[in-house]
Design a protein around this motif. Structure first.
Motif: not given
Length: 287
Positions: A20, A23, A97
């Motif tokens: 992601s 993150d 994330a």
């Protein structure tokens, strides 16, 4: 050929692995890592790396997404899947994330850590030809954060240091703080004078190197004298020889510091013997 990597409990082709944009490893460098060598298809110093990983996670109050036993099996499976005989396994764990960017740590019960592992195939890792000629280093100010004992992914300044060395026609850089060498950009630093091995003592100022620990143990077992203390660039330039240690270089001789050649400018016998011992003993204990 595409590598097989490990991401959050799954093995997959590297092209399918996605993390992601939220993150915290990406946004905040909020993560830790380890690099374990592979020789003859086996892991070198795995236990030491696993113990240091647990310490780094604890120091950052970060949850581990995997047990150490399972982590060993993941390492072994990646070696098998990618047919690694000599190379490295890179491991990174971040705080995960959350739904959005925030300086405040997310609740670990709601946001699981992110774990990534991948291999690097490096044939000739043990028989690196650079060892025969040694490397040149320059000195630069140590401008990193104060907790260098935690192996975090904050590697911008070490990367800048390596680029400074490259621009100066050298191979690497030694970091200097308050007139004393702390360590290399990605390695621990040593000098040899009068047969005595000298390296900076452990503290928050340097990484507690796994290869460092093993090499110093082997040195003492071989009846070599080891002194853990700080030293300056000037003292290093007057040394009989110098070297660095890391998981990727093992023991690598240093033959020039800031343009000053050490001895006759060729690798010395202490570094050569330590590398020989380290490779021999590490292969015996490899898993």
């Amino acid at each position: 050929m595409s590598r097989t990597v490990y991401l959050n409990g799954e093995y997959m082709p590297e092209g399918e692995a996605k993390v992601s944009i939220f993150d915290r490893g990406f946004l905040m460098a909020d993560g830790v890592y380890e690099v374990t060598s592979v020789l003859d298809g086996k892991l070198i110093d795995f236990e030491g790396h696993a113990v240091r990983l647990e310490r780094s996670l604890k120091e950052l109050d970060m949850a581990s997404p995997i047990s150490m036993d399972d982590l060993l099996e993941v390492h072994r499976e990646l070696v098998r899947l990618n047919d690694i005989n000599e190379g490295m396994i890179y491991l990174q764990i971040t705080r995960g994330a959350p739904d959005d960017r925030d300086f405040v740590f997310p609740d670990p019960a709601k946001v699981p850590s992110t774990i990534v592992l991948f291999t690097q195939n490096k044939p000739g890792l043990a028989d690196n030809p650079v060892v025969k000629k040694g490397i040149k280093v320059i000195s630069i100010p140590d401008e990193r954060w104060g907790r260098r004992d935690i192996k975090t992914v904050q590697l911008l300044y070490p990367s800048m240091g390596k680029m400074m060395a490259k621009a100066a026609g050298a191979d690497d850089a030694w970091l200097v703080e308050d007139g004393k060498v702390t360590e290399g950009t990605s390695n621990n630093a040593y000098i040899v004078k009068g047969g005595k091995i000298i390296t900076r003592e452990l503290s928050n100022d340097i990484l507690h190197g796994i290869t460092r620990k093993a090499v110093l143990r082997f040195a003492k077992e071989a009846q070599m004298v080891v002194e853990e203390r700080s030293f300056s660039i000037e003292e290093a330039q007057g040394a009989d020889e110098a070297f660095i240690t890391s998981a990727s270089t093992f023991v690598m001789p240093v033959v020039e510091i800031d343009g000053a050649k050490l001895g006759d400018g060729t690798p010395g016998p202490v570094a050569a013997r330590l590398r020989e011992i380290y490779l021999e003993e590490s292969r015996k204990a490899a898993v």
